[in-house]
Write an enzyme that holds these catalytic residues in place. Structure first.
Site, PDB file in Angstrom:
ATOM      1  N   CYS A   3      30.646  40.130  79.114  1.00 33.99           N
ATOM      2  CA  CYS A   3      31.550  39.725  80.198  1.00 33.99           C
ATOM      3  C   CYS A   3      32.873  39.231  79.619  1.00 33.99           C
ATOM      4  CB  CYS A   3      30.917  38.642  81.080  1.00 33.99           C
ATOM      5  SG  CYS A   3      30.838  37.023  80.294  1.00 33.99           S
ATOM      6  N   CYS A   6      32.876  36.394  77.020  1.00 38.80           N
ATOM      7  CA  CYS A   6      32.608  36.786  75.626  1.00 38.80           C
ATOM      8  C   CYS A   6      33.913  37.159  74.929  1.00 38.80           C
ATOM      9  CB  CYS A   6      31.678  37.993  75.585  1.00 38.80           C
ATOM     10  SG  CYS A   6      30.075  37.785  76.360  1.00 38.80           S
ATOM     11  N   ASP A 404      68.288  62.146  75.939  1.00 36.90           N
ATOM     12  CA  ASP A 404      69.062  62.825  74.911  1.00 36.90           C
ATOM     13  C   ASP A 404      69.070  64.306  75.286  1.00 36.90           C
ATOM     14  OD1 ASP A 404      70.308  63.287  72.292  1.00 36.90           O
ATOM     15  OD2 ASP A 404      68.402  64.262  71.827  1.00 36.90           O
ATOM     16  N   ASP A 602      64.165  62.995  70.703  1.00 35.82           N
ATOM     17  CA  ASP A 602      63.272  63.653  69.752  1.00 35.82           C
ATOM     18  C   ASP A 602      63.753  63.628  68.316  1.00 35.82           C
ATOM     19  OD1 ASP A 602      65.415  65.423  69.987  1.00 35.82           O
ATOM     20  OD2 ASP A 602      64.153  67.180  69.665  1.00 35.82           O
ATOM     21  N   ASP A 606      67.566  59.277  67.158  1.00 41.27           N
ATOM     22  CA  ASP A 606      67.170  58.682  68.434  1.00 41.27           C
ATOM     23  C   ASP A 606      66.319  57.431  68.244  1.00 41.27           C
ATOM     24  OD1 ASP A 606      68.424  60.686  69.895  1.00 41.27           O
ATOM     25  OD2 ASP A 606      66.656  61.973  69.882  1.00 41.27           O
TER      26      ASP A 606
END
Length: 709
Positions: A3, A6, A404, A602, A606
Site C-alpha cells: 500500500c 509502505c 524548430d 532535433d 536545439d
C-alpha cells in the site's frame, strides 16, 4: 509493498541515509529511484530498507530493463490459489452461521473450518503486520490483520466461555476471502498496467543466423556479440543493432518509431534489433547487443518514466503517512464509544473491525502510479517516450508550441522539386543527375535521388570538377555539362536568356535553391531543390490550434522563406534569421511574456532550447544530444505526435485526478459510515477490495487511446 504507506515509509528511510539527495518510491512499479553522491555504498541503503522489513535489490543502468509483469503474474496465481482455498472453507462457515441458535458443535465446526483461512490464506497479512510492528510501523496489512484477528479471537473467547450465540468466525473468513479476491484482481490489473516494458522486450528476436567460416549457424540471441556477421532473410526480424555489411532491402521499423512506411536500407546503413527485413537478403554486422540495443534503451526509458513520481502524488503520500495510525486510533475510539453507549462488546468490536477494514489506503497508493504506468506505456506504443512523470502535469499548462523548422516541420533533407528545360526532360536529368551524383554534395545527392525516383539511369561521368561555392562541371558521354549559379555559367562564356533568370527569380521567391544547367554553348534549363514540408505538419498545427494552443516556428532561414513555410502551415508566430545559439533566448522571450512553452527540435544546437522550455520534445531521429536534453522523445519525425503528446499527457493527468478524487472520497465517506455501524466488516472488505481494483481499471482505459483512428 502492499500500500501507499509502505512506499512512503521506504522513501522516508532512504531519504534520511547519508549521501542520498533524493528518493522516490513507486508502489505500482515496485521500484525506487535514488539519487546519491558518487561513491555511496549501496549496501547501506539495502541494509536500511531491510531493517524496516522490506527487501531492496540494486538494478544497474547497464542491466536489461526490469519486467515486473512476471512478478504480478506469479502474484496473481498465488492469490487465486489462496482465494479458492478460503472460499471453499468459508462458504460452509457462512451456512453454519445462518442456522438459528448456535450449538457448541456448530461453533467448533466453524472454528476448525475458518482457522486455515485466517492463518494460511491470511498469513500474508499477519506476517507483514508483525514485521512492521517490530519497527513500530503499520500499513494496510496491519489493519487487515488486526481486524481479522479481533473478530477471530473474540469468537474463540466467546466459544470458550459458552456464549455460543456471539461467535463471528464467518466475519474473519469473509474478510480474508474477499480481500484475497481483491488482491488477485488487483495483481491482474497491475500486470496489465505494467505490461508495456514486457511487450517491448518481447518484440526482440530469440535467435540469430550468424556466418562463421563461410557457414551459417543458428544461435540463441544471447550468444551474439559485437562484430558478429548476421544473415537476415526477407520476412525475418533483425536480431540486434548493427550496420548492413552487404545487400539492400526495405526495413519495417514501425515497432521502434511508430512509422508505418518501411525504410530503404543499403550497405553502410544502420539497422535496429527487432525491426523486420522486408525484401532482400542482407548481411548485418552486429554493433550493439543485449541491454545496449536501441530497443532495450527505449524499454529502459519507459521503465524510468513508469517508476518516477508525479508532483500530484505528494498529496496522497502526505495523507498516507499519517493515515494508518490515525485509522487504528479511530477504530479503538469507535469500539470504546459504542461500548460506553451501551452496545454489547461483540457489536462494538465488529464496528471497530469494519472501520479498520474499510479504511485501507490501497486505492490512494495506486491512484497516481498506475495511471503513469499505463499512460507512459501507451505513449511508447505510439512512438512517444515520456522521460519522467512531471511531464504529465506540465503538458496541461502548455499554451505555446515552438517548432524548430528544419528536420521538424520539414524533412531536413534537400529534395528535387522543379525541373524546367527546353530539352527532353529525361535526357536533361540524365546528364545533370550524373554530374551531380558524382559531386558528393548534399544538393547533388538530392538531384541524383530525384532523377532515380523518375526511373532515370545515371552513369559515371568521365570527368568531374567541383567549383566551390559556384557549382560543378564535368563530361558525360562526351558532353561537357555545367551546373551551377549564373556566375559560373557566365564565367564559362555562356549567355543566359531572360526567361531563365525570370524562372529562377520566381522559384527563389518561393524559398527554393536554384541552379542553371548548360552544355553545347547554351543554357538548357534549370533545377530547384528545397527542404520540403512534411506531409503531416499542417495537420499537427491544425490539431494544436483546435486545442487552443498557439504555434510558433524558429529558423535561420531568411524572412521570405520562413514566411512562405509559416504561411503554408498556418503558423501563428514566425522567428526567422535566428542564429543557433539564440534559440534558447527566443524561448525565454516567450516565457517572459507569460507563455508556457513546449519546444520541438532535433539538432545539437536545439539542446539549450529543449532544456530551457517548460517541456522539451526531442525528435528521436535527431541527434543523441537533443534526445538526451528533451523531456519527451518523439521516436519518429511525425510532427502530429506533438499534439498527441499533449493530449495523452492531459488524459493521463485527468485519470490521476479522477483516481485521487475517488480514493479520497471513498475513505472520507466510508469511515464515518463504518463508525456509525452502517457497514459490517464483510461489506467493508468487499468495498475496500473493489476500490483498489476500480482505480487500476480506470487507469487501464488509457490503453484504448487511439489518436489517429
Amino acid at each position: 509493498m502492499t500500500c501507499a504507506t509502505c512506499a512512503v515509509r521506504i522513501e522516508r528511510v532512504l531519504g534520511k541515509q547519508e549521501g542520498v539527495h533524493h528518493a522516490a518510491v513507486n508502489l505500482a512499479a515496485t521500484s525506487a529511484n535514488v539519487e546519491v553522491e558518487p561513491g555511496i555504498d549501496v549496501g547501506s541503503l539495502i541494509a536500511a530498507v531491510d531493517k524496516i522489513g522490506y527487501t531492496l535489490t540494486q538494478h544497474h543502468e547497464e542491466d536489461a530493463p526490469r519486467d515486473v509483469t512476471e512478478h504480478y503474474h506469479d502474484d496473481e496465481k498465488g492469490q487465486w490459489r489462496l482465494f479458492w482455498m478460503s472460499a471453499v472453507l468459508t462458504l460452509p462457515v457462512m451456512v453454519l452461521a445462518m442456522w438459528g441458535p448456535h450449538a457448541f458443535w456448530n461453533g467448533l465446526t466453524q472454528l476448525l473450518l475458518v482457522t486455515p483461512v485466517v492463518f494460511v490464506a491470511g498469513w500474508q497479512y499477519h506476517r507483514v503486520a508483525l514485521r512492521l510492528a517490530r519497527n513500530f510501523s503499520a500499513n494496510m496489512d496491519t489493519l487487515i490483520s488486526i481486524g481479522t484477528l479481533a473478530a477471530y479471537l473474540y469468537s474463540v473467547w466467546a466459544l470458550a466461555v459458552g456464549d455460543h450465540g456471539h461467535v463471528y468466525f464467518e466475519t474473519s473468513g469473509m474478510i480474508v476471502t474477499l480481500i484475497t479476491l481483491g488482491r488477485a484482481f488487483e495483481a491482474r490489473a497491475k500486470g496489465r498496467a505494467s505490461s508495456a516494458v514486457h511487450r517491448l522486450l518481447d518484440l526482440a528476436a530469440k535467435e540469430a543466423r550468424i556466418l562463421v567460416d563461410g557457414e551459417t549457424i543458428m544461435v540463441a540471441i544471447e550468444q551474439v556479440g559485437p562484430g558478429d556477421l548476421m544473415v537476415v532473410n526477407p520476412g525475418e526480424k533483425i536480431p540486434t543493432d548493427g550496420v548492413i555489411d552487404s545487400g539492400r532491402s526495405s526495413v519495417d521499423e514501425s515497432m521502434l518509431t511508430g512509422e508505418s512506411l518501411p525504410v530503404d536500407k543499403q550497405a553502410g546503413d544502420q539497422v535496429y534489433g527487432a525491426t523486420v527485413n522486408q525484401e532482400g537478403r542482407i548481411q548485418v554486422r552486429a554493433t550493439a547487443v543485449g541491454a545496449a540495443t536501441a530497443l532495450a534503451g527505449i524499454a529502459r526509458l519507459v521503465e524510468i518514466a513508469q517508476g518516477s513520481k508525479a508532483p500530484i502524488q505528494r498529496l496522497a503520500d502526505r495523507v498516507s503517512a499519517i493515515f494508518v495510525p490515525s485509522v487504528i486510533v479511530v477504530s479503538l475510539l469507535t469500539t470504546i464509544g459504542w461500548m460506553i453507549s451501551g452496545a454489547e462488546v461483540s457489536e462494538a468490536v465488529l464496528i471497530g473491525v469494519a472501520v479498520l477494514i474499510i479504511a485501507c489506503p490501497c486505492a490512494l497508493g495506486l491512484a497516481t502510479p498506475t495511471a503513469v504506468m499505463v499512460g507512459s506505456g501507451r505513449g511508447a506504443e505510439l512512438g512517444i517516450l515520456f522521460k519522467h512523470a512531471e511531464v504529465f502535469e506540465r503538458a496541461g499548462q502548455i499554451d505555446t508550441v515552438l517548432f524548430d523548422k528544419t528536420g521538424t516541420l520539414t524533412t531536413g533533407v534537400m529534395t528535387l522539386t522543379d525541373v524546367t528545360t527546353d530539352e527532353d526532360e529525361t535526357e536533361f536529368l540524365r546528364l545533370v543527375g550524373s554530374i551531380e551524383a558524382a559531386s558528393g554534395h548534399p544538393i547533388g545527392r538530392a538531384v541524383a535521388l530525384g532523377a532515380e525516383d523518375r526511373d532515370i539511369d545515371l552513369v559515371s561521368p568521365d570527368r568531374v570538377e567541383v567549383i566551390s561555392g559556384l557549382g560543378v562541371e564535368g563530361t558525360v558521354d562526351d558532353v561537357d555539362v555545367i551546373v551551377g549559379k549564373p556566375a559560373l555559367i557566365s564565367d564559362r562564356g555562356l549567355s543566359i536568356d531572360g526567361q531563365w533568370l525570370e524562372a529562377m527569380a520566381a522559384l527563389e521567391d518561393g524559398g527554393k535553391t536554384v541552379f542553371l544547367a548548360a552544355w553545347g554553348g547554351a543554357t538548357r534549363g534549370l533545377i530547384a531543390v528545397a527542404d520540403v514540408i512534411r506531409g503531416e505538419s499542417r495537420e499537427a498545427v491544425d490539431r494544436l490550434h483546435s486545442a487552443g494552443i498557439r504555434t510558433a516556428m524558429i529558423t535561420g532561414d531568411n524572412r521570405t522563406t520562413a514566411a512562405r513555410i509559416g504561411g503554408q502551415l498556418g503558423i501563428d508566430m514566425i522567428r526567422s534569421e535566428v542564429l543557433p545559439a539564440d534559440k534558447a533566448a527566443e524561448v525565454v522571450s516567450l516565457q517572459d511574456k507569460g507563455q508556457t512553452v513546449a519546444f520541438v527540435g532535433d539538432g545539437i544546437n536545439d539542446a539549450p532550447a529543449l532544456i530551457q522550455a517548460d517541456i522539451g520534445m526531442a525528435v528521436g531521429s535527431g541527434t543523441d544530444i537533443a534526445v538526451e536534453a528533451g523531456d519527451v522523445v518523439l521516436l519518429n519525425g511525425d510532427p502530429r505526435l506533438v499534439p498527441v503528446t499533449i493530449d495523452l499527457a492531459g488524459r493521463t493527468l485527468s485519470t490521476i485526478k479522477q483516481n485521487l478524487f475517488w480514493a479520497f472520497a471513498y475513505n472520507t465517506a466510508a469511515i464515518p459510515l463504518a463508525a456509525a455501524g452502517l457497514l459490517n466488516p464483510m461489506v467493508a472488505a468487499a468495498a475496500m477490495a473493489f476500490s483498489s481494483v476500480s482505480v487500476v481499471l480506470n487507469a487501464l482505459r488509457l490503453r484504448r487511446y487511439r489518436p489517429f483512428s
